[in-house]
Design a protein around this motif. Structure first.
Motif, PDB file in Angstrom:
ATOM      1  N   GLN A 127      17.276  34.167  15.962  1.00  0.00           N
ATOM      2  CA  GLN A 127      16.615  32.967  15.440  1.00  0.00           C
ATOM      3  C   GLN A 127      17.491  31.735  15.606  1.00  0.00           C
TER       4      GLN A 127
ATOM      5  N   VAL B 171      16.386  32.553   5.075  1.00  0.00           N
ATOM      6  CA  VAL B 171      16.656  33.909   5.547  1.00  0.00           C
ATOM      7  C   VAL B 171      18.140  34.230   5.461  1.00  0.00           C
ATOM      8  N   VAL B 172      18.955  33.294   5.921  1.00  0.00           N
ATOM      9  CA  VAL B 172      20.401  33.527   5.907  1.00  0.00           C
ATOM     10  C   VAL B 172      20.913  33.663   4.482  1.00  0.00           C
TER      11      VAL B 172
ATOM     12  N   PHE C 154      13.116  41.512  10.686  1.00  0.00           N
ATOM     13  CA  PHE C 154      13.884  41.197   9.490  1.00  0.00           C
ATOM     14  C   PHE C 154      13.121  41.546   8.215  1.00  0.00           C
TER      15      PHE C 154
ATOM     16  N   ILE D  63      18.784  37.428  12.716  1.00  0.00           N
ATOM     17  CA  ILE D  63      19.237  36.077  12.348  1.00  0.00           C
ATOM     18  C   ILE D  63      19.877  35.381  13.541  1.00  0.00           C
TER      19      ILE D  63
ATOM     20  N   LEU E 234      15.079  29.275   8.320  1.00  0.00           N
ATOM     21  CA  LEU E 234      16.249  30.055   8.709  1.00  0.00           C
ATOM     22  C   LEU E 234      17.298  30.039   7.609  1.00  0.00           C
TER      23      LEU E 234
ATOM     24  N   SER F 141      19.098  43.300  10.834  1.00  0.00           N
ATOM     25  CA  SER F 141      18.860  41.988  10.218  1.00  0.00           C
ATOM     26  C   SER F 141      19.818  40.948  10.780  1.00  0.00           C
TER      27      SER F 141
END
Length: 1200
Positions: free
Chosen positions: A690, A710-711, A655, A687, A707, A683
């Motif tokens: 994860q 990241v999202v 990512f 996600i 997380l 990517s």
């Protein structure tokens, strides 16, 4: 009914009809003419008005001709029969005439011999074979004459033991003649005569059954009720019917034995065809008697006839029988006995073009048809005619299998059919009949790997591709043991025998291909299409064989070849096949997992190192990056993305570098679109992996926060990519946004996953608008408007583009129906329903259905909003003066009609929703006043014509309520106008008044006072909305809660203070009157106070509630004064409405004054009365639905 080998002879045996005929007695010759003016034949020559001439000309109605002949027969049967005999003689082409003396004194054989001498020797033609339209019509008229003759004679003449004896005897003799014309004509006449008699026999059988049932029913009656005379009549009728049945059966036996049995094998093919055609008719008409082996055998034997015409008649006869399901059991034995003959007959009787049409049926989606076509194809093309010779030839050529040529032929057939994507269908069609050929994987591998020997052609590239595709399909069919997708209704449970066959086939294909697969990959490693197909083979292996059979070296060879393929190819199809193969081989259930995992990790390590370096180089170069830098990043990223789809690569943290590439592309605007697309996809996979790790374990708060970060960052990048100049990037970003919003929605925490609440994302209004605009810009476009600058797209590309657009629309619609995007956004989708019905109609309709299931009222608001949007667009284009007859207005009305149909027939379920729709439509129509003044119609008034389409969905009592709400927006001036510009208002009012005035269900029932509580409960029972705009809450507080008449009147709980209570026990009503400081039981304040429910109301609701509380004191005092002083007689009078008795007699002014004080105190149920129409002027309680009808409450929100 008789169904034995033959119909038994009964009373009158006629076994010697064809041999001889007794000399007839000479009756008195009356001479004269027939009743219809047709002279009988007396030997004086041929009269132009004979039966033959009448039938030949075909000008007279056949039934009238027969009726005249019957009358002549009743007067003199010999002369009438002489006419009929000469009719058959002349129809055969004979110019001779049978005279009355010949008829009376000569035997049939002598008459036929005499007539044979009269034939014209110069010409062999006769009426049935002559050319021309007149003679073609003659054949039809000839057959019709015989059928009508028997039909008209079936109740009398045919049982006189004279007419039918004479006719059958003559036809039997003629059918045995050496003269073709006599034989042909008499056989056709006899077969049609037999068909007519079959109809008579069938009718007699039905009448016998009916008579028997009547007799049994009468006999089973009690002795006192039984009618003996009726029983005797029924017995006589049954006896008569049985005698007639015996007579008809004897006639049919004589025709069948004397004519059919000899003529079905006549030397003339046309005569044989007549017999077979008619016996098929008999079997269909009277299956109980004729559909048995005794008669079917004649059809079976004729299947081998030399002439195709006769064989075709057999097939048509059997085809007619096979279409009747009730006849299947009777045909089972015949079908099994003559199955091979039917197959060979099909092959022989069909031309090459016919065979081609049958061949294509192997691609049919209907499996039974496809399997039958496959068996036909196998017999025609793939059956080995001389197996021993073919095996010897294969050994001489050094081949292990003799099926080489057949497999080549199969490949050629597959290529010539030009339906290459349906190889699985072809294999499935041939699977039952050609398993030996399709399971010869050794021969297929031999053809692919070895060079051709002498006498064999070299396989071209297309042939190799086709052979590999067919081989993979046969492997899948053997391993899975069920038809491909689209064939059949699903996987069925295998029998023990089928299961054993499946296991044996899987072991055999594994043993054959474990060794051969690495060699095939090595040979074709540069060909992406071949490699992609070959890499599907390991999916069907029994992978335990690698360890149990000590074949690890072949596994290493396979892994080596897969790595080479990954290095050489950048096509996603090939890379995904490699990734899937690694995933299967890495399954934990197999002992080879460790060996494969090491090989996979080494490959990923190498790819990651290469990717990291290439990304750094690209980021450093920036705008100066060359094609090599871009290619290095793109090729490596494609491989990693393909592997990340099926493998957890989170430990390599893909990512980070993908996000850097995306950010650089956004900031600089120069990222190649393919890199951006692959980076977005990679990517997304990162996600998801994860999230999988978090949901399967016990995540810490830091894991959730990481997380979420990241999202959130990725969603922001995708949102920015929606404005990218490259369409593929925008489409990819849109799909990923929809997927992630779906995954990380409020449904993520369901099922006991409340700990994942920090990961829930709700799209804000900005993101929702961007998603909606993307759909409108990229989905709802005309096909012809796309890519017009270049060459026109071919049909395949158009279909692919449409499929992509459908996916985009479906992704957005899922957000709507799962309550992630606000439902009003669907208005822009719904309004496209008619325009894009062919492309997206099914998706929009399903979205509408799901949305209504989620929230009926909000869905109705969305529907009316979509119509309002279309109307506004039309106003902007054409101005306020709309042409209501234009196609655009008609289109909006048609869309409204379609929307109305989706509400279904259950008006109770959709009551609130439909009323809400009308309310919003009325408000929209009157929302904007006309700037010219109140005497001009509002600009949106024409919208009421659209709203008319929904009036039929209102209940009758609701029509009154909606009409009253409409009148609040109307002035007296509007009510009086009749000009064309006011027609929409007039039409809408009429649609509401239709069916409302004659309603017998009162709108002022006691249900109205409890509907508030019902509304509160219904709102509490609905699923919570995660996001709701303030204006929606205001609207819902003012309209959705006001549903007094929108609930089923009979289903609601009735409060104490209703007219029903007053009528049943009037004296208790005074005791129930509340004090001045208390609210009325059953009213909205009382309900809210009792249950502690807090409801957010609009400002208008609050004002109205204050007005209610202010008026309660005056109303209660008035009630007490009326009960204690004015009405000294109490409430126990005969009239059920004592309080209003004198009010009904008062003037209108007094009525209005009183109602102003009495309003909102209690609910009075006033049943509809034809004698008291003035009750409609009463003003009920505020909590009653009719309170909204008052003119002084225009400014107040509607209280339903």
């Amino acid at each position: 009914k008789h169904s034995g080998p033959e119909l038994k002879n009964r009373k009158h045996s006629r076994s010697h009809w064809a041999a001889s005929k007794k000399a007839r007695r000479s009756p008195v010759d009356k001479g004269g003419r027939r009743p219809n003016g047709v002279a009988h034949q007396n030997g004086e020559g041929t009269d132009p008005s004979t039966l033959f001439e009448v039938v030949k000309q075909g000008k007279s109605a056949m039934q009238s001709v027969i009726d005249d002949w019957i009358e002549a027969y009743k007067q003199d049967r010999d002369l009438a029969l002489l006419d009929l005999i000469n009719f058959f003689i002349h129809c055969s082409g004979c110019k001779g005439t049978v005279r009355i003396e010949m008829f009376r004194n000569m035997q049939n054989a002598e008459i036929i011999r005499k007539m044979t001498e009269e034939f014209d020797e110069d010409s062999g033609d006769y009426p049935l074979t002559m050319a021309g339209p007149q003679w073609k019509k003659f054949r039809y008229n000839f057959c019709e004459f015989i059928m009508v003759l028997i039909r008209q004679c079936q109740y009398s003449i045919i049982y006189d033991e004279y007419m039918m004896d004479t006719v059958i005897s003559l036809l039997t003799g003629l059918s045995d003649s050496q003269v073709r014309a006599f034989r042909h004509t008499s056989t056709l006449a006899a077969m049609k005569l037999m068909t007519a008699l079959v109809n008579v026999a069938l009718n007699l059988s039905i009448n016998q059954d009916n008579t028997q049932r009547q007799y049994e029913a009468e006999r089973n009656k009690v002795a006192g009720k039984r009618a003996n005379e009726k029983l005797e009549l029924l017995l006589e009728k049954r006896k008569e019917l049985q005698e007639n049945q015996d007579e008809i059966e004897n006639m049919m036996n004589s025709i069948f034995k004397g004519i059919f049995v000899h003529r079905y094998r006549d030397a003339i093919a046309e005569i044989r065809a007549i017999c077979i055609e008619e016996i098929g008719v008999w079997m269909k008409l009277y299956s109980d008697a004729f559909l048995n082996d005794s008669y079917l055998k004649y059809v079976g034997w004729t299947l081998h006839d030399r002439q195709g015409e006769v064989r075709l008649k057999c097939l048509k006869a059997l085809q007619t029988l096979q279409t009747l399901r009730e006849l299947f059991p009777k045909l089972e034995l015949f079908t099994n006995r003559f199955k091979s003959s039917l197959h060979s007959l099909s092959c022989d009787a069909l031309s090459n073009d016919d065979c081609e049409n049958v061949y294509h049926l192997v691609y049919s989606a209907h499996r039974p048809v496809a399997v039958a076509a496959g068996e036909f194809l196998h017999r025609k093309l793939f059956s080995r005619h001389d197996p021993q010779a073919e095996e010897a030839l294969a050994k001489r050529r050094g081949r292990n299998s003799p099926n080489g040529n057949l497999i080549r032929m199969l490949v050629l057939f597959f290529l010539e059919s030009e339906l290459h994507e349906h190889a699985a269908y072809l294999v499935d069609s041939l699977w039952d009949s050609s398993q030996e050929l399709l399971k010869d994987w050794d021969c297929m591998v031999e053809l692919l790997l070895e060079d051709p020997v002498q006498g064999e052609e070299v396989l071209g590239d297309r042939h190799e591709n086709a052979l590999i595709e067919l081989m993979v399909c046969t492997i899948r069919q053997a391993a899975e043991a069920h038809p491909p997708v689209g064939r059949g209704t699903g996987k069925r449970v295998l029998t023990a025998k089928e299961k054993k066959t499946q296991i044996d086939d899987k072991n055999r294909l594994t043993e054959h291909l474990i060794v051969a697969l690495p060699m095939l990959l090595s040979k074709y490693q540069a060909d992406s299409e071949k490699v992609a197909n070959l890499l599907q083979v390991p999916l069907y292996f029994d992978l335990e064989v690698y360890s149990s059979g000590r074949m690890e070296k072949h596994l290493d060879a396979l892994l080596k070849q897969i790595r080479v393929v990954v290095e050489k190819h950048a096509e996603m199809e090939v890379l995904e096949a490699c990734s899937k193969t690694y995933s299967i081989l890495c399954s934990e259930e197999y002992t080879i997992m460790n060996r494969v995992d090491i090989a996979r990790s080494q490959l990923i390590d190498e790819l990651m190192d290469r990717f990291a370096h290439s990304v750094e180089d690209l980021l450093q170069e920036g705008d100066e990056a060359d094609d090599d830098d871009i290619y290095n990043v793109l090729s490596t990223l494609k491989k990693l993305t393909a592997f990340h789809n099926a493998h957890d690569l989170t430990k390599w943290d893909l990512f980070k570098n993908c996000y850097r590439l995306l950010k650089m592309g956004i900031e600089q605007g120069s990222m190649p679109e393919q890199i951006a697309v692959q980076a977005l996809q990679c990517s997304h996979y990162s996600i998801l992996w994860q999230l999988v790790k978090i949901t399967e374990g016990c995540p810490s708060k830091d894991d959730l926060v990481a997380l979420r970060r990241v999202v959130k960052s990725f969603l922001a990048v995708c949102q920015q990519c929606l404005s990218n100049v490259n369409t593929p990037v925008k489409e990819q970003a849109f799909m990923l946004l929809c997927d992630l919003l779906m995954i990380f929605s409020h449904q993520l925490v369901t099922g006991g996953r409340e700990a994942l609440q920090p990961l829930v994302f709700n799209p804000d209004s900005t993101l929702q608008n961007e998603l909606l605009n993307f759909v409108l810009d990229h989905v709802f476009i005309d096909q012809d408007d796309e890519n017009q600058k270049g060459d026109e797209e071919d049909e395949a590309n158009k279909i692919e583009a449409l499929h992509k657009r459908r996916n985009l629309l479906a992704a957005f619609c899922k957000l709507i129906i799962y309550d992630i995007v606000d439902m009003p956004a669907a208005a822009d989708i719904f309004k496209q329903y008619m325009k894009y019905y062919n492309d997206y109609g099914d998706i929009i309709k399903e979205t509408l259905s799901k949305a209504r299931h989620m929230d009926k009222i909000q869905c109705a608001k969305t529907l009316i909003l979509s119509l309002q949007q279309l109307f506004n667009e039309l106003i902007q284009d054409q101005g306020p003066n709309l042409d209501r007859t234009s196609s655009h207005v008609s289109g909006i009305k048609e869309l409204a009609r379609r929307f109305a149909l989706t509400f279904g027939l259950d008006q109770i379920k959709t009551r609130e929703a439909v009323a809400t729709l009308h309310k919003d439509g009325i408000e929209f129509a009157f929302k904007v006043p006309n700037p010219k003044g109140p005497e001009y119609p509002p600009p949106n008034l024409a919208f009421l014509e659209v709203l008319c389409e929904f009036s039929s969905k209102l209940l009758r009592q609701d029509k009154k309520t909606v009409h009253s709400y409409l009148e609040k927006f109307m002035t007296e001036y509007m009510m009086e106008r009749r000009e064309d510009v006011w027609l929409p208002l007039i039409a809408y009012r009429n649609s509401l008044l239709t069916g409302g005035d004659d309603d017998r269900l009162s709108v002022t029932t006691g249900a109205s006072s409890t509907s508030k509580a019902s509304t509160v409960r219904s709102k509490r029972g609905r699923p919570p909305q995660h996001k709701r705009r303030p204006e929606e809450e205001s609207v819902e507080g003012s309209w959705v809660m006001r549903n007094d008449t929108l609930q089923t009147p009979g289903a609601l709980h009735t409060p104490q203070l209703t007219s029903t209570v007053l009528r049943e026990n009037p004296r208790q009503a005074v005791d129930h009157i509340p004090d001045q400081d208390s609210s009325e039981p059953g009213s909205e304040p009382d309900y809210m106070h009792k249950y502690g429910i807090k409801i957010q109301m609009s400002w208008l609701d609050q004002q109205k509630m204050e007005e209610v509380n202010r008026k309660e004191r005056g109303g209660m005092n008035y009630m007490k004064s009326r009960s204690g002083g004015v009405r000294q007689r109490g409430l126990m009078e005969d009239d059920a409405e004592p309080i209003f008795e004198d009010v009904m007699m008062s003037s209108r002014g007094q009525l209005e004054d009183m109602n102003e004080e009495f309003e909102d105190t209690m609910v009075i149920d006033l049943p509809a009365s034809r004698n008291r129409r003035e009750r409609a002027e009463l003003r009920p309680d505020f909590f009653d639905s009719t309170a909204i009808m008052e003119d002084d409450a225009v400014s107040a929100p509607l209280r339903y």
